[in-house]
Scaffold this active site. Structure first.
Site, PDB file in Angstrom:
ATOM      1  N   CYS A 130       1.114  -0.959  -0.156  1.00  0.00           N
ATOM      2  CA  CYS A 130      -0.054   0.173   0.329  1.00  0.00           C
ATOM      3  C   CYS A 130       0.539   1.500  -0.315  1.00  0.00           C
ATOM      4  CB  CYS A 130      -0.900   0.257   1.016  1.00  0.00           C
ATOM      5  SG  CYS A 130      -1.679  -1.403   1.470  1.00  0.00           S
TER       6      CYS A 130
ATOM      7  N   ARG B  94       4.120   0.039  -6.593  1.00  0.00           N
ATOM      8  CA  ARG B  94       4.266  -0.516  -5.321  1.00  0.00           C
ATOM      9  C   ARG B  94       3.107  -1.734  -5.123  1.00  0.00           C
ATOM     10  NH1 ARG B  94       6.822   2.179  -0.445  1.00  0.00           N
ATOM     11  NH2 ARG B  94       5.330   1.109   0.387  1.00  0.00           N
TER      12      ARG B  94
ATOM     13  N   TRP C  20      -3.227  -2.395  -1.313  1.00  0.00           N
ATOM     14  CA  TRP C  20      -3.466  -4.118  -1.806  1.00  0.00           C
ATOM     15  C   TRP C  20      -3.858  -4.734  -0.577  1.00  0.00           C
ATOM     16  CZ3 TRP C  20      -0.171  -8.011  -0.022  1.00  0.00           C
ATOM     17  CH2 TRP C  20      -0.442  -9.428  -0.991  1.00  0.00           C
TER      18      TRP C  20
ATOM     19  N   ASN D 269      -0.273   0.826   5.160  1.00  0.00           N
ATOM     20  CA  ASN D 269       0.060   0.317   5.262  1.00  0.00           C
ATOM     21  C   ASN D 269       0.407  -1.075   6.395  1.00  0.00           C
ATOM     22  OD1 ASN D 269       1.893  -1.542   3.270  1.00  0.00           O
ATOM     23  ND2 ASN D 269       3.060   0.526   3.829  1.00  0.00           N
ATOM     24  N   GLY D 270      -0.084  -2.100   6.134  1.00  0.00           N
ATOM     25  CA  GLY D 270       0.214  -2.980   6.779  1.00  0.00           C
ATOM     26  C   GLY D 270      -0.610  -3.720   7.604  1.00  0.00           C
TER      27      GLY D 270
ATOM     28  N   GLU E 153      15.047 -18.708 -11.157  1.00  0.00           N
ATOM     29  CA  GLU E 153      14.383 -16.934 -11.206  1.00  0.00           C
ATOM     30  C   GLU E 153      13.883 -16.877 -12.609  1.00  0.00           C
ATOM     31  OE1 GLU E 153      14.380 -12.833 -11.180  1.00  0.00           O
ATOM     32  OE2 GLU E 153      13.518 -14.628 -10.190  1.00  0.00           O
TER      33      GLU E 153
ATOM     34  N   LYS F 228       9.843 -15.639 -12.513  1.00  0.00           N
ATOM     35  CA  LYS F 228       9.511 -14.271 -14.082  1.00  0.00           C
ATOM     36  C   LYS F 228       8.583 -14.776 -14.580  1.00  0.00           C
ATOM     37  CE  LYS F 228      12.162 -11.208 -12.669  1.00  0.00           C
ATOM     38  NZ  LYS F 228      11.943 -11.511 -11.283  1.00  0.00           N
TER      39      LYS F 228
ATOM     40  N   GLU G 195       4.994 -14.639 -12.781  1.00  0.00           N
ATOM     41  CA  GLU G 195       5.076 -13.213 -12.203  1.00  0.00           C
ATOM     42  C   GLU G 195       3.866 -12.234 -13.563  1.00  0.00           C
ATOM     43  OE1 GLU G 195       7.694 -11.833  -8.810  1.00  0.00           O
ATOM     44  OE2 GLU G 195       8.820 -12.244 -11.052  1.00  0.00           O
TER      45      GLU G 195
ATOM     46  N   HIS H  75      13.873 -37.185 -10.859  1.00  0.00           N
ATOM     47  CA  HIS H  75      13.793 -37.963  -9.792  1.00  0.00           C
ATOM     48  C   HIS H  75      12.169 -37.301  -9.600  1.00  0.00           C
ATOM     49  CE1 HIS H  75      17.655 -39.267  -8.461  1.00  0.00           C
ATOM     50  NE2 HIS H  75      17.865 -38.623  -9.043  1.00  0.00           N
TER      51      HIS H  75
ATOM     52  N   LYS I 286       5.414  -4.180  -5.223  1.00  0.00           N
ATOM     53  CA  LYS I 286       6.814  -4.765  -5.578  1.00  0.00           C
ATOM     54  C   LYS I 286       7.202  -4.203  -4.538  1.00  0.00           C
ATOM     55  CE  LYS I 286      10.592  -3.463  -8.054  1.00  0.00           C
ATOM     56  NZ  LYS I 286      11.120  -3.692  -8.300  1.00  0.00           N
TER      57      LYS I 286
END
Length: 605
Positions: free
Chosen positions: A2, A27, A75, A99-100, A477, A481, A484, A500, A600
């Protein structure tokens, strides 16, 4: 997470609030709103779900006057993305943005219900507004009411309070989540970070954990967690470093991928002079017996790559942890060990909590951050900037490779301090490292080829990424990506793990991206690739020209990277991972810079 903005200004603040919120879009958010106090002291608000343009449209048709106000991009944590759950939350004479996470909001809400006070939303934040309004109704003043509410809260928060009839007052508080005060001439500001405040002022005061503050146009008063009035230093921000634009690119991510040769050159220019490494004197690895390295998401994977470097180059055991698991695992830490926290924002809640767990248990804590004024930078014994510059796209690119570059320098320093490499060997490794920016410039030319391969990947439901050694976390990574940005299910595996379990997934419809530089592990990786092809799997091979030639026929497609970089090749192999994800997302039409459900800077657990 947020984003918060607050303004005590001399002009109509609604447009200023929306412009500031636009700078906080990076963000991540799913709704937005503003509240103001007008010249007559009336408190009112406007909220909208979705992009900020929806809030802007609302304000065009239903203006909100006033020279004092607060704004918020939400958010969602508690409650869906709806207008009733959007901030600011109002109860009676107070509006609040947050925010939190208020961890005890259910108990506080139940107590309010027992008093006959009902909540309208599903959020934890509304509880803050409801309790503050109750304290006001009991005859408390705004500061006293806010303090009484803060005393009841458990969890992490950055809060801003705006009061009816108080056109020259904002109350701010932080515990865990970041919050900064901006100083103007006859104006005052508060925001989640310097990016939001940069258009208004270059004079910034960062609140410390536990602080609360009272802002008027004349200035600010700050109290610490014990209630003592304190002075917090005011510093200047580099306004140029907060400039946000696409630089002619379609998306911020494309711009940030393209910036990597330059910013990594900046990193190496900062930490390497000739054949010498320039680091703080306190970073001496001679007596260090172990490294504990933590991060979240991409930062964790940067640490995972560095684990190979620390152990292979320096002979130094390195434990890599997901930050959210670290302190709950309660790992035993040696007083001779070094703790490294990696975070782009420097405000990542789980990483900050891990840092606090490690303090006092290790010889030294190091914060590897992109924001030098962040909480992790301030709370570490040594803060090392990654110098990536502002990164707007939620999916990290240049911040990741800059983290790798700094970690590579640290690994070389450790190897030299511990006598594992001499001056000549150090000089050789530094030559390899200094070659990386030039190699990255060549790798950027793969964009069009990655676009072609992305047309194929965009049709897949599942994609596998394989790599060995330090390329294994780069495979992780790459998969991260793709997930995301394009919302395609993807998994990264160590190549040797294929048989395996994951090989059961292989068929004609599952692309397999293989990272295989022509090095000592090449033949083993190619053997794993052959196992995929024998089961009709579709291979996208990423190697250098020698590796592609040696692999022979049978691959569906290949991408040729330049050869070089020595043990630091993983930095180079990050580029096709980024471009494949980027172009696949473009092909699918997803939101590249602001993927759904992501933020973010994750400032809550």
């Amino acid at each position: 997470m947020c984003g918060i903005i607050g303004i005590l200004g001399s002009h109509e603040v609604s447009p200023q609030l929306v412009d500031a919120l636009r700078r906080l879009e990076y963000r991540g958010y799913d709704s937005a709103g503003v509240a103001t106090v007008d010249a007559a002291g009336r408190l009112d608000r406007r909220r909208a779900v979705g992009k900020l343009v929806n809030l802007s449209d609302r304000l065009v048709h239903d203006p909100l006057p006033g020279h004092a106000g607060i704004g918020h991009t939400r958010w969602a944590t508690h409650g869906a993305a709806t207008e009733v759950n959007a901030h600011p939350h109002r109860s009676g004479r107070v509006a609040v943005v947050h925010n939190g996470i208020i961890e005890n909001f259910r108990e506080l809400r139940a107590e309010l219900a027992g008093l006959g006070i009902a909540a309208e939303s599903q959020t934890d934040t509304e509880t803050v507004a409801l309790w503050t309004a109750r304290h006001l109704d009991q005859g408390m003043g705004p500061l006293e009411a806010a303090r009484a509410t803060l005393a009841r809260l458990q969890g992490a928060f950055a809060l801003a309070f705006l009061f009816e009839g108080e056109g020259d007052l904002l109350i701010a508080a932080r515990r865990g989540s970041p919050l900064a005060i901006g100083h103007g001439t006859g104006e005052m500001f508060l925001g989640s970070d310097a990016v939001a405040l940069a258009p208004f002022t270059d004079q910034i005061t960062y609140l410390e954990d536990g602080d609360h503050a009272m802002l008027t146009r004349a200035g600010v008063q700050i109290w610490d967690g014990e209630g003592h009035q304190v002075h917090r230093a005011t510093g200047r921000i580099d306004v140029g470093s907060t400039v946000i634009d696409r630089g002619g690119h379609r998306h911020f991510m494309a711009k940030e991928i393209a910036e990597q040769p330059v910013v990594i050159g900046d990193v190496l220019g900062h930490y390497v002079k000739g054949d010498r490494i320039i680091l703080p004197d306190a970073l001496d690895f001679t007596a260090v017996d172990r490294i504990a390295l933590v991060g979240c998401g991409t930062a964790h994977l940067a640490g995972h790559v560095a684990k190979y470097w620390f152990e292979q180059l320096a002979g130094l055991p390195c434990d890599i942890d997901v930050a959210s698991e670290f302190r709950y695992r309660e790992p035993p830490l040696s007083p001779h060990s070094l703790f490294i926290a990696v975070s782009q924002s420097g405000e990542t809640a789980d990483t900050l909590a891990a840092l606090h767990y490690a303090r006092g248990k290790v010889a030294r804590t190091v914060g590897l951050v992109n924001v030098g004024t962040s909480a992790i930078a301030r709370d570490s014994d040594t803060a090392l900037p990654t110098l990536a510059g502002i990164e707007v796209s939620v999916a990290s690119s240049k911040a990741f490779t800059c983290q790798l570059a700094v970690l590579a320098v640290l690994a070389l320093k450790a190897a030299h301090d511990r006598g594992r490499i001499d001056d000549a060997a150090l000089a050789g490794h530094l030559r390899d490292l200094r070659a990386i920016p030039g190699l990255l410039s060549q790798a950027l030319a793969l964009s069009d080829e990655c676009r072609t391969q992305a047309e194929w990947l965009s049709q897949a439901r599942d994609v596998l990424y394989l790599g060995r050694g330090a390329l294994y976390p780069v495979a992780l990574e790459g998969a991260l990506k793709l997930k995301e940005l394009s919302y395609i299910h993807a998994e990264g595996y160590a190549s040797g793990e294929l048989k395996h379990g994951p090989i059961a997934l292989i068929d004609r419809d599952v692309p397999v991206v293989v990272l295989a530089p022509h090095d000592a592990l090449f033949d083993k990786t190619i053997s794993n690739m052959q196992e995929v092809m024998a089961r009709h799997g579709q291979i996208l091979l990423i190697s250098d020209a020698g590796g592609i030639a040696a692999a022979g026929e049978g691959v569906t497609a290949s991408l040729a990277l330049p050869q070089g970089g020595g043990v630091f090749q993983p930095i180079l192999y990050a580029v096709p991972m980024q471009y494949l994800a980027y172009h696949t997302a473009v092909a699918k039409g997803t939101d590249v810079d602001q993927p759904r459900n992501l933020a973010k800077s994750v400032t809550v657990e």
